[in-house]
Write an enzyme that holds these catalytic residues in place. Structure first.
Site, PDB file in Angstrom:
ATOM      1  N   ASN A 197     -12.107  -3.201   0.046  1.00  0.00           N
ATOM      2  CA  ASN A 197     -11.054  -3.338   1.052  1.00  0.00           C
ATOM      3  C   ASN A 197     -11.618  -3.023   2.431  1.00  0.00           C
ATOM      4  O   ASN A 197     -12.065  -1.905   2.672  1.00  0.00           O
ATOM      5  CB  ASN A 197      -9.904  -2.367   0.762  1.00  0.00           C
ATOM      6  CG  ASN A 197      -8.950  -2.265   1.956  1.00  0.00           C
ATOM      7  OD1 ASN A 197      -8.195  -3.189   2.228  1.00  0.00           O
ATOM      8  ND2 ASN A 197      -9.007  -1.150   2.689  1.00  0.00           N
ATOM      9  N   GLU A 198     -11.626  -4.003   3.297  1.00  0.00           N
ATOM     10  CA  GLU A 198     -11.973  -3.794   4.705  1.00  0.00           C
ATOM     11  C   GLU A 198     -13.347  -3.139   4.899  1.00  0.00           C
ATOM     12  O   GLU A 198     -13.564  -2.391   5.847  1.00  0.00           O
ATOM     13  CB  GLU A 198     -10.874  -2.972   5.391  1.00  0.00           C
ATOM     14  CG  GLU A 198     -10.791  -3.202   6.891  1.00  0.00           C
ATOM     15  CD  GLU A 198      -9.577  -2.530   7.510  1.00  0.00           C
ATOM     16  OE1 GLU A 198      -8.561  -3.228   7.666  1.00  0.00           O
ATOM     17  OE2 GLU A 198      -9.644  -1.332   7.808  1.00  0.00           O
ATOM     18  N   CYS A 242      -6.445   1.210   2.190  1.00  0.00           N
ATOM     19  CA  CYS A 242      -7.411   2.312   2.249  1.00  0.00           C
ATOM     20  C   CYS A 242      -7.325   3.243   1.048  1.00  0.00           C
ATOM     21  O   CYS A 242      -8.287   3.950   0.752  1.00  0.00           O
ATOM     22  CB  CYS A 242      -7.227   3.097   3.539  1.00  0.00           C
ATOM     23  SG  CYS A 242      -7.678   2.159   5.019  1.00  0.00           S
ATOM     24  N   GLU A 256       0.856  -1.181   0.000  1.00  0.00           N
ATOM     25  CA  GLU A 256       0.000   0.000   0.000  1.00  0.00           C
ATOM     26  C   GLU A 256       0.893   1.232   0.000  1.00  0.00           C
ATOM     27  O   GLU A 256       1.943   1.253   0.647  1.00  0.00           O
ATOM     28  CB  GLU A 256      -0.924   0.047   1.219  1.00  0.00           C
ATOM     29  CG  GLU A 256      -1.742   1.334   1.254  1.00  0.00           C
ATOM     30  CD  GLU A 256      -2.989   1.264   2.097  1.00  0.00           C
ATOM     31  OE1 GLU A 256      -3.866   2.115   1.898  1.00  0.00           O
ATOM     32  OE2 GLU A 256      -3.092   0.373   2.950  1.00  0.00           O
TER      33      GLU A 256
END
Length: 660
Positions: A373-374, A239, A46
């Protein structure tokens, strides 16, 4: 004997007996179990902590196309410098014109500060390139590497002249060799002569990039990735896939094609942490999806791209209105389908042709894609459903990765798993950043998982020391202990990845991290070596290992021991991993039932007496694995390895079958 003396004697006796107790671990070598997936131990990338621009991506120049909202951020200008916005690249229209300052003793030019300085290494060559034109047909530039803080007579320590020979936009290059190592250099560009010159996409790359690619990766950092022997590379986040809002989400189509025409994106980590704020944190997209796929191929890892599911970051956008409406998801779904075509389509397809035009006619052989994502809750579940339906319809062989949200257990986690099973996701991405006690108490986490449901992708995890959220040996050891459960349950756990991966020592916002660096140096943390030890010794099949009939997972009466075993059919070895998380030595006896072995046992040991220590830039090999050997004993239809495992130690035993 008085009471105090008696108590001391009892304590001494207990200590001696605890040292003398041998922990017999039985490994059934005759019944290989579940296959250990090639993807079992992977990497998660990331762009946080200046992991891309300023890190893995080897570009030295910050704001090379003058597209930052503050157009000269990263630059000093002097003399007559004009900013213009009608340049040759549609999505990066800004450029500068350097003109005669009007006096023979004045100068016109630019100085770029790079990312926390520009790092150059003695004897290495650097390729300066620029798109330029001279309105009068010719102009000159003097390109310099300088040390503005030097006490020497001259600031520049390397330079080159460059002639601009056309009134039309063209790309120019010159190679500069550095005679010194300097982590804090600057790039200075002088107008040489009176004729004006226009400059766009000013770039400085090491010639010696990883695999010598022109738009390539910093060699030492990329090599560290390859050296871990990863099975998968997940990218681009994290994120940043979501963005703080949908406008700043990561959009893969903006990251391909000519690098000069990739638009700037505001990195969502720029403004996330007010206590560690970096106002110049943007994404040039120079490291884009083509480069990620290429890097995966270069390091021998399966690519695992993560795409947006039509949602911004839920932590920062809890309201439904912040996300894409259900009836407006089609462009996001199409992005997923087009990405699969970009990766795997032949050159007659629209996106396969674009990949070929970038220099890779052969498919990248993409097998998996993650959507979201998440994310969590009904907002995510209902949006994911049409993605799954569309991908299954067009690409039924592509595995789909969903997510269980940000928790490691609890109602939100359970709801995520339930929804992923209902939607028949192939893998579920679990994230858990937890303290020491959690890692030590969850050594049997995956034994109770449904063997018939989706497989596990432990996509982001790390042990965060309580009150000590930084890299140190103790937490790395607990990660090693916990990872024995990945291995024991390889029928359920198919992919794992520590996170985050990279951090610049002057630009970090989140820690611990796997690899740290400045502009010219890097070091691998103890957590890196734990990952490498597992990935390089993952074997091919799980072997059942028990002590007193139970898995060795830090259970009551096991004295802080964790263990797992695999067979490697490729070389006929049995590999046993044992972690002693206690503060005392432990005698261990490995009973390899059904195996006749060679007398010498290879060992790899990670150990330290300094629990708060880790490697550093100045001492990069303070704590590293050490190789050794032991002698084994032959019993009746068995091989026995006896050892005393020191406190807080991780050791791998590699036992090879006898050649007889």
């Amino acid at each position: 004997m008085n009471s105090r003396l008696f108590a001391c004697a009892l304590a001494f006796s207990a200590a001696v007996s605890s040292y003398a107790q041998t922990h017999v671990m039985t490994v059934d070598t005759k019944k290989p179990g579940a296959i250990v997936q090639n993807t079992m131990y992977g990497l998660f990338f990331e762009d946080i902590n200046y992991a891309a621009d300023g890190g893995l991506y080897a570009e030295k120049v910050k704001n090379r196309s003058f597209e930052f909202p503050q157009s000269f951020m990263g630059w000093q200008t002097f003399g007559k410098v004009e900013l213009k916005n009608d340049g040759p690249f549609e999505r990066c229209p800004h450029y500068v014109m350097l003109s005669d300052p009007g006096h023979r003793d004045r100068r016109t030019g630019l100085v770029n500060e790079g990312y926390f300085g520009i790092g150059v290494i003695q004897g290495e060559e650097y390729r300066f390139s620029v798109w330029a034109k001279a309105p009068k047909g010719t102009a000159g530039l003097n390109i310099q590497l300088i040390d503005p803080s030097t006490m020497k007579e001259r600031q520049e320590f390397a330079s080159a002249k460059l002639k601009i020979t056309s009134a039309e936009w063209k790309k120019y290059e010159v190679v500069i060799k550095s005679p010194v190592t300097n982590a804090k250099a600057r790039l200075r560009i002088y107008l040489d002569g009176k004729n004006s010159v226009c400059l766009e996409h000013v770039s400085l790359f090491p010639v010696n990039t990883f695999k010598n690619r022109e738009n390539g990766m910093r060699r030492d950092l990329a090599q560290a990735l390859a050296d871990e022997n990863p099975g998968v590379l997940r990218f681009p986040g994290g994120c940043i896939v979501e963005g703080v809002d949908l406008e700043t989400r990561y959009q893969w189509k903006n990251t391909i094609g000519p690098v000069e025409n990739r638009p700037l994106n505001q990195n969502r980590w720029e403004y996330t942490f007010a206590h560690r704020y970096f106002p110049d944190y943007y994404q040039s997209y120079g490291l884009g999806f083509f480069e990620y796929f290429q890097l995966s191929e270069d390091i021998g890892a399966e690519p695992l791209p993560v795409l947006n599911v039509g949602m911004a970051c839920q932590f920062q956008n809890p309201d439904e209105t912040a996300h894409v409406a259900m009836d407006a998801l089609d462009p996001y779904i199409q992005d997923c389908l087009d990405l699969i075509e970009f990766a795997n389509g032949d050159t007659t397809t629209v996106w396969g042709r674009k990949r070929a035009e970038m220099g890779h006619p052969a498919p990248f052989n993409l097998k998996m894609i993650a959507v979201g994502n998440e994310q969590w809750g009904e907002m995510y579940f209902k949006r994911l459903e049409p993605f799954v339906k569309a991908i299954r319809a067009k690409y039924p062989k592509i595995k789909i990765v969903g997510t269980s949200g940000p928790d490691s257990e609890g109602k939100m986690f359970e709801a995520g798993w339930k929804a992923m099973k209902e939607q028949k996701a192939d893998l579920v991405d679990e994230h858990f950043y937890r303290p020491e006690a959690w890692f030590l108490s969850h050594g049997l986490r995956y034994e109770s998982y449904d063997r018939k449901g989706p497989k596990v992708f432990a996509g982001e995890y790390a042990c965060h020391g309580r009150g000590k959220k930084w890299n140190h040996y103790e937490t790395s050891l607990y990660e090693a202990a916990f990872m024995t459960d990945f291995e024991r349950n390889a029928d359920v756990v198919h992919i794992t990845a520590y996170a985050p991966l990279f951090a610049h020592v002057e630009g970090w916002q989140w820690r611990p991290d796997l690899i740290w660096y400045d502009n010219v140096r890097m070091f691998k943390t103890v957590s890196y070596y734990v990952q490498q030890m597992y990935a390089s010794n993952k074997g091919t099949n799980v072997l059942k290992l028990t002590m007193g009939g139970k898995p060795v997972a830090g259970q009551e009466g096991q004295d802080g021991l964790f263990a797992s075993a695999v067979a490697d059919k490729a070389n006929g070895s049995v590999i046993v991993k044992v972690v002693n998380t206690s503060k005392t030595p432990q005698d261990v006896s490995l009973n390899l039932a059904g195996m006749n072995a060679r007398p010498d046992v290879e060992t790899i040991t990670l150990s330290s007496t300094e629990m708060d220590a880790d490697n550093t830039l100045d001492n990069p090999e303070r704590i590293v694995p050490q190789s050794g050997t032991l002698r084994c004993e032959q019993g009746k239809k068995t091989t026995i390895v006896n050892d005393r495992l020191q406190p807080m130690t991780f050791r791998i035993y590699k036992v090879f079958k006898s050649g007889k």
